[in-house]
Enzyme design. Structure first.
Site, PDB file in Angstrom:
ATOM      1  N   PRO A 149       7.855  94.797  54.799  1.00  0.00           N
ATOM      2  CG  PRO A 149       8.723  92.658  54.502  1.00  0.00           C
ATOM      3  CD  PRO A 149       7.734  93.618  53.951  1.00  0.00           C
ATOM      4  CD  GLU A 150      11.359  99.825  57.681  1.00  0.00           C
ATOM      5  OE1 GLU A 150      12.521 100.170  57.924  1.00  0.00           O
ATOM      6  OE2 GLU A 150      10.384 100.571  57.836  1.00  0.00           O
TER       7      GLU A 150
END
Ligand SMILES: [Zn+2]
Length: 292
Positions: A2-3
């Site tokens: 995930p960012e």
């Protein structure tokens, strides 16, 4: 992985639902995913109230009234699901977000006094939940090394340029992806911000003008804020607070748009490899030799 915007989406959803709740019990089935001593769990988790939900880079921090903090890393397939009067699911978008819980992907289950539950599900078992004294959070190896938060007020363009120049002989995309330079930027947002600033991803940092670096700083904040507003990207793993897919990717200008026209000049977007990652650029707006 995930960012930053995806983890921020999880944080915002959880903040609304679990702050002030009191934990009555915890169960886990995978010791590596919950590497905490029974005595710590009994003394500092059971009976504690949740007082805050924070994020640093891509890590979630749930602060407890016991002055301990749950440090949560979702890794590749982690997912947090709240079940109470309201429902909330965020993380890896599979059936567990909406199905009956616990299920075979459930690694940790927290029970609250009001009968609601928080589930940490993780199919591939790379994620973890660690209980540590709140004061020690900043001393974790990860927190000592990770760069500044790109959306904090103190992260000015001067700070950004100073940090980028520490790696001035490297290609700009590789430097943006370096979590010790700044926190939370991954492939999508690096490509989007570089397109916004009209910089080719392989340009050496030292060859980029100050004006362009100021523009790049602006673009990083713009794409991150837009993505948070849209509930994160739909890039495989993330859905927003109501279990709906985030929509940022629909607004992306270059990412996953190879063979489509550049929204600025109409040239065909190409996909290449830079810094070992699939990279999307406009060959006209982001010329390798003219990105000054
Ligand atoms: Zn273009």
């Amino acid at each position: 992985m995930p960012e930053l915007p995806e983890v921020e989406t999880v944080r915002m959803g959880l903040s609304r639902l679990i702050i002030s709740k009191s934990i009555t019990d915890v169960a886990f089935d995978w010791p590596k995913g919950f590497p905490n001593s029974t005595s710590d769990v009994e003394a500092f988790l059971i009976g504690a109230n949740i007082i805050d939900v924070r994020r640093r880079a891509k890590v979630l921090l749930i602060d407890l009234s016991s002055k301990y903090t749950l440090v949560i890393h979702l890794k590749m397939t982690g997912q947090l699901v709240f079940r109470g009067e309201e429902q909330f699911g965020a993380g890896h978008p599979n059936e567990s977000l909406i199905g009956k819980l616990p299920d075979k992907s459930t690694r940790v289950q927290f029970d609250f006094t009001d009968g609601s539950h928080l589930f940490f599900n993780d199919q591939r078992k790379f994620g973890w939940v660690k209980l540590i004294p709140s004061l020690e959070v900043e001393n974790l190896d990860f927190f000592k090394k990770v760069g500044p938060e790109p959306l904090h007020d103190e992260f000015t363009s001067a700070v950004f340029i100073d940090r980028m120049m520490r790696r001035k002989n490297s290609g700009v995309k590789a430097v943006l992806l370096d979590q010790t330079v700044l926190a939370g930027i991954g492939n999508i947002y690096a490509d989007e911000a570089l397109w916004g600033a009209k910089i080719h991803p392989s340009t050496l940092v030292r060859d980029i003008s100050k004006t362009k670096l100021v523009k790049l700083h602006e673009e990083i904040q713009f794409v991150l804020r837009l993505s948070i507003e849209k509930g994160g990207s739909t890039d495989r793993n993330y859905v927003n607070a109501e279990g709906k897919r985030g929509s940022y990717i629909d607004f992306a200008r270059v990412f996953r748009r190879e063979k489509l026209p550049c929204p600025r000049c109409g040239s065909t977007i190409i996909k290449t490899r830079v810094a070992g990652r699939g990279t999307h650029t406009c060959p006209k707006c982001q010329r390798p030799q003219f990105a000054i």
